[in-house]
Each structure stands twice: as structure tokens, then as C-alpha cells.
Design a protein around this motif. Sequence first.
Motif, mmCIF file in Angstrom:
data_model
loop_
_atom_site.group_PDB
_atom_site.id
_atom_site.type_symbol
_atom_site.label_atom_id
_atom_site.label_comp_id
_atom_site.label_asym_id
_atom_site.label_seq_id
_atom_site.Cartn_x
_atom_site.Cartn_y
_atom_site.Cartn_z
ATOM 1 N N UNK A 164 -25.950 4.733 -33.756
ATOM 2 C CA UNK A 164 -26.034 3.492 -32.993
ATOM 3 C C UNK A 164 -25.379 3.688 -31.637
ATOM 4 N N UNK A 165 -26.045 3.162 -30.619
ATOM 5 C CA UNK A 165 -25.497 3.164 -29.272
ATOM 6 C C UNK A 165 -25.028 1.772 -28.915
ATOM 7 N N UNK A 166 -24.048 1.717 -28.058
ATOM 8 C CA UNK A 166 -23.588 0.451 -27.503
ATOM 9 C C UNK A 166 -23.742 0.561 -25.992
ATOM 10 N N UNK A 167 -24.636 -0.260 -25.434
ATOM 11 C CA UNK A 167 -24.855 -0.268 -23.992
ATOM 12 C C UNK A 167 -23.959 -1.321 -23.361
ATOM 13 N N UNK A 168 -23.177 -0.926 -22.388
ATOM 14 C CA UNK A 168 -22.283 -1.854 -21.704
ATOM 15 C C UNK A 168 -21.900 -1.264 -20.361
ATOM 16 N N UNK A 169 -21.583 -2.133 -19.440
ATOM 17 C CA UNK A 169 -21.165 -1.682 -18.126
ATOM 18 C C UNK A 169 -22.347 -1.226 -17.294
ATOM 19 N N UNK A 170 -22.068 -1.045 -16.027
ATOM 20 C CA UNK A 170 -23.113 -0.574 -15.133
ATOM 21 C C UNK A 170 -22.514 0.451 -14.197
ATOM 22 N N UNK A 171 -23.369 1.168 -13.537
ATOM 23 C CA UNK A 171 -22.899 2.174 -12.605
ATOM 24 C C UNK A 171 -23.984 2.558 -11.632
ATOM 25 N N UNK A 172 -23.653 3.573 -10.841
ATOM 26 C CA UNK A 172 -24.523 3.988 -9.751
ATOM 27 C C UNK A 172 -24.365 5.489 -9.570
ATOM 28 N N UNK A 191 -29.274 2.814 -10.234
ATOM 29 C CA UNK A 191 -28.313 1.937 -10.896
ATOM 30 C C UNK A 191 -28.641 1.918 -12.375
ATOM 31 N N UNK A 192 -27.606 1.838 -13.217
ATOM 32 C CA UNK A 192 -27.845 2.010 -14.644
ATOM 33 C C UNK A 192 -26.918 1.180 -15.516
ATOM 34 N N UNK A 193 -27.321 1.058 -16.788
ATOM 35 C CA UNK A 193 -26.460 0.579 -17.876
ATOM 36 C C UNK A 193 -25.942 1.813 -18.581
ATOM 37 N N UNK A 194 -24.675 1.802 -18.945
ATOM 38 C CA UNK A 194 -24.088 2.967 -19.585
ATOM 39 C C UNK A 194 -23.922 2.813 -21.082
ATOM 40 N N UNK A 195 -23.530 3.909 -21.704
ATOM 41 C CA UNK A 195 -23.242 3.938 -23.137
ATOM 42 C C UNK A 195 -21.737 3.969 -23.324
ATOM 43 N N UNK A 196 -21.236 3.081 -24.147
ATOM 44 C CA UNK A 196 -19.812 3.031 -24.441
ATOM 45 C C UNK A 196 -19.557 3.891 -25.676
ATOM 46 N N UNK A 197 -18.613 4.792 -25.572
ATOM 47 C CA UNK A 197 -18.261 5.650 -26.713
ATOM 48 C C UNK A 197 -19.508 6.237 -27.374
ATOM 49 N N UNK A 198 -20.314 6.930 -26.590
ATOM 50 C CA UNK A 198 -21.539 7.536 -27.124
ATOM 51 C C UNK A 198 -21.185 8.428 -28.314
ATOM 52 N N UNK A 206 -21.979 -9.214 -19.481
ATOM 53 C CA UNK A 206 -22.843 -9.386 -20.652
ATOM 54 C C UNK A 206 -22.170 -8.698 -21.830
ATOM 55 N N UNK A 207 -22.433 -9.195 -23.028
ATOM 56 C CA UNK A 207 -21.848 -8.533 -24.199
ATOM 57 C C UNK A 207 -22.545 -7.197 -24.425
ATOM 58 N N UNK A 208 -21.868 -6.249 -25.059
ATOM 59 C CA UNK A 208 -22.514 -4.960 -25.334
ATOM 60 C C UNK A 208 -23.820 -5.169 -26.103
ATOM 61 N N UNK A 209 -24.795 -4.349 -25.769
ATOM 62 C CA UNK A 209 -26.079 -4.369 -26.470
ATOM 63 C C UNK A 209 -26.056 -3.266 -27.518
ATOM 64 N N UNK A 210 -26.350 -3.615 -28.750
ATOM 65 C CA UNK A 210 -26.331 -2.635 -29.829
ATOM 66 C C UNK A 210 -27.735 -2.092 -30.056
ATOM 67 N N UNK A 211 -27.811 -0.765 -30.121
ATOM 68 C CA UNK A 211 -29.087 -0.071 -30.217
ATOM 69 C C UNK A 211 -29.053 0.882 -31.406
ATOM 70 N N UNK A 212 -29.610 0.462 -32.550
ATOM 71 C CA UNK A 212 -29.710 1.398 -33.670
ATOM 72 C C UNK A 212 -30.827 2.410 -33.379
#
Length: 177
Positions: free
Chosen positions: A73-81, A88-95, A141-147
Motif C-alpha cells: 500500500x502506498x500513501x500519497x501526501x504532500x507535493x513537490x517540484x 509538480x507532483x504528489x509524493x509517497x509518504x514512507x514508501x 488534503x488527507x493522505x490518499x491510500x493506494x492498495x
Amino acid sequence: MAEHRRLFFALWPDEALRQQIAAISATADWPRGARRVPAAHLHLTLVFLGDVPAERVDAVRSVAASLRVAPFELSLAGCGHFPRAEVGWLGCVDAPPALFALNTGLRQRLRTQGFALRGESFRPHVTLARGLREPPVLPDYPPLHWPVSEYVLVESRRGRAPAYTVIGAWSLAPVSD
């Protein structure tokens, strides 16, 4: 001249997650000149192969078929450049380690088959926009969970209206000893 196909391996979100990502992108404060990625094209690139001779596509498919990685499972959160790439992107938290194992496994097997790959670093992210000379401002935004239960092989066609076509998919399955 031999026919080539522009290919990459990716994680492809399901429709519900794709719409959540697109909704975040729609509410961002994008700098002037930013070109948002269409919702249908949102993905996380695992390995970019570039132009592959058409007769080598089966070798690419066999690489994918030989790899075993457990679902994760991935958790998408935060943004960057990425300034150099102007994205510009959404990142993965604790990949999770399984994501890096998938990337590394694909890269090693592709090299064994004689494919030359660019870049060594893997910074998992979902690109939201291109043509950014400065960072985007995304809403909280809250983290997006991606199974993640599969990965895909995608063909990219350039042009006025770039198109991505999934040309292969492989399920992730628990790795047996």
C-alpha cells in the motif's frame, strides 16, 4: 527504419483514486504556464524505457512476467517540484520496501536483457503538471491510500494529444520462499 514503441512500467491507479488525485490537482494554485496532466494519464512511473524496437517488446513483457513482488500500500501526501524537469507532483509518504524492490527488480532484469536505462535514482511520485518553473501550491488534503496489486506496461504516443495505452498488466503476489 525499424519501428519503435515508447514504453514505461507504471503503477496505474483505479478510477476512484484517479478522481481523488484529479480533484486535488483541480484545486491547486498552478503557476502560469503549467500544463495539468489529464486524469486519464495519472500514474506513478516505475521504470522509463524510452524508445524500444518493436521486436523487443516481448522481451520487456518476459521481464515483467519473471518478477515476483508482494502487494503493498502506498500513501500519497504532500507535493513537490522537480525544477529541472519542470514538473509538480504528489509524493509517497514512507514508501514501502516492496515499491523499491519492484523498481530495482525491473531495472536489473531489463539491464540483463540488454536494455539501456537512464538515471539511477527512483523518487516515487505522481506527476500532476508539467511546464512549472516554480513550485505549485496545493491545498491541504488527507493522505490518499493506494492498495497496489498490479503494475502495468504503458505505451506513450507523442503528439498534440499525447496518449497512454496500457499494453500489459502483471499482478503482484506474495513471494514464496
